[in-house]
Design a protein around this motif. Structure first.
Motif, PDB file in Angstrom:
ATOM      1  N   PRO A 198       0.940  -1.381  -0.182  1.00  0.00           N
ATOM      2  CA  PRO A 198      -0.116  -0.075   0.017  1.00  0.00           C
ATOM      3  C   PRO A 198       0.642   1.129   0.064  1.00  0.00           C
ATOM      4  O   PRO A 198       0.419   2.418  -0.331  1.00  0.00           O
ATOM      5  N   LEU A 199       2.030   1.189   0.407  1.00  0.00           N
ATOM      6  CA  LEU A 199       2.914   2.411   0.429  1.00  0.00           C
ATOM      7  C   LEU A 199       3.189   2.778  -1.143  1.00  0.00           C
ATOM      8  O   LEU A 199       3.861   4.006  -1.204  1.00  0.00           O
ATOM      9  N   TRP A 200       2.963   2.025  -2.034  1.00  0.00           N
ATOM     10  CA  TRP A 200       3.305   2.335  -3.252  1.00  0.00           C
ATOM     11  C   TRP A 200       2.017   2.101  -4.181  1.00  0.00           C
ATOM     12  O   TRP A 200       1.970   0.883  -4.709  1.00  0.00           O
ATOM     13  N   VAL A 214       2.240  10.069  -5.729  1.00  0.00           N
ATOM     14  CA  VAL A 214       3.335   9.983  -5.109  1.00  0.00           C
ATOM     15  C   VAL A 214       4.548  10.478  -5.785  1.00  0.00           C
ATOM     16  O   VAL A 214       5.396  10.940  -5.123  1.00  0.00           O
ATOM     17  N   LEU A 215       4.565  10.031  -6.865  1.00  0.00           N
ATOM     18  CA  LEU A 215       5.759  10.659  -7.712  1.00  0.00           C
ATOM     19  C   LEU A 215       5.947  12.030  -7.624  1.00  0.00           C
ATOM     20  O   LEU A 215       6.989  12.729  -7.972  1.00  0.00           O
ATOM     21  N   THR A 247       2.399   6.965   2.484  1.00  0.00           N
ATOM     22  CA  THR A 247       2.861   6.292   1.282  1.00  0.00           C
ATOM     23  C   THR A 247       4.504   6.631   1.527  1.00  0.00           C
ATOM     24  O   THR A 247       4.837   7.418   2.310  1.00  0.00           O
ATOM     25  N   ILE A 248       5.049   6.058   0.384  1.00  0.00           N
ATOM     26  CA  ILE A 248       6.607   6.589   0.555  1.00  0.00           C
ATOM     27  C   ILE A 248       6.941   7.942   0.160  1.00  0.00           C
ATOM     28  O   ILE A 248       8.022   8.610   0.412  1.00  0.00           O
ATOM     29  N   ALA A 249       5.889   8.709  -0.249  1.00  0.00           N
ATOM     30  CA  ALA A 249       6.059  10.206  -0.320  1.00  0.00           C
ATOM     31  C   ALA A 249       6.100  10.729   0.951  1.00  0.00           C
ATOM     32  O   ALA A 249       6.870  11.712   1.054  1.00  0.00           O
TER      33      ALA A 249
END
Length: 201
Positions: free
Chosen positions: A79-81, A91-92, A156-158
């Motif tokens: 779920p983080l990506w 996110v990107l 998320t990874i953001a």
């Protein structure tokens, strides 16, 4: 076993450590002192021609550099990506913002303040770095006024990418007291399962 070549004091390396801990992935950490030239040895340059940390060794002879690329690789399928194209693009967007509009000012100011001598000529750059860093923080503050995390309602990874240097912004002379939304977001990140604080040794 994944191997991370990194430096504990680096925010870019901390991103990778935090994600691996939150995913519960086993890994081996190899501490690399870039200030002592350990990223410029022939052995290290054979793994990463750019001579920087972090570096992820996925398997013998297969290496991945650049912290945010490593985050995307490790978080794939979690779920983080997000799998949804629009959510992934969100996110990107923030990963690119972090590397272009945030890290060059907030992280560099931190480096100058923490590791360079009081009379070092690069200290003359601090007013400009702080001005540009404050602009990035203002963008983040406004964005977080409408949502709990950077890519919407989910962590998320953001968030990992932006947390790494924002939580240590005071080291570079930034006062986060004027950014209540950012401070609340920092607390939300710290409250995530398997969160680990950055160490500097």
């Amino acid at each position: 076993m994944l191997t991370v070549y990194g430096m504990k004091s680096s925010g870019n390396c901390y991103k990778v450590e935090l994600l691996l801990e939150q995913l519960g992935r086993p890994y081996r950490w190899v501490e690399i002192d870039s200030a002592a030239g350990e990223t410029r040895t022939p052995q290290y340059l054979a793994m990463n021609l750019n001579g920087k940390v972090p570096l992820l060794e996925v398997e013998p002879g297969r290496w991945l550099a650049e912290s945010n690329a490593i985050l995307c690789y490790l978080a794939d399928g979690t779920p983080l990506w997000p799998s949804d194209p629009w959510q992934r693009a969100q996110v990107l967007q923030w990963l690119f913002f972090e590397q272009y509009s945030h890290e060059p000012y907030i992280a560099v100011a931190r480096f100058i303040c923490r590791w360079l001598a009081e009379d070092h000529p690069r200290r003359a750059d601090l007013p400009r770095l702080r001005e540009r860093g404050a602009q990035a923080l203002a963008v983040m503050e406004q964005h977080l006024a409408e949502r709990p995390f950077f890519a919407g309602n989910e962590y998320t990874i953001a968030d990992i990418a932006l947390f790494a240097y924002t939580h240590a912004a005071a080291d570079g002379g930034f006062d986060l007291g004027g950014y209540p939304q950012i401070c609340a977001w920092l607390d939300r990140v710290r409250a995530q399962p398997q969160f680990v604080a950055q160490t500097t040794s």
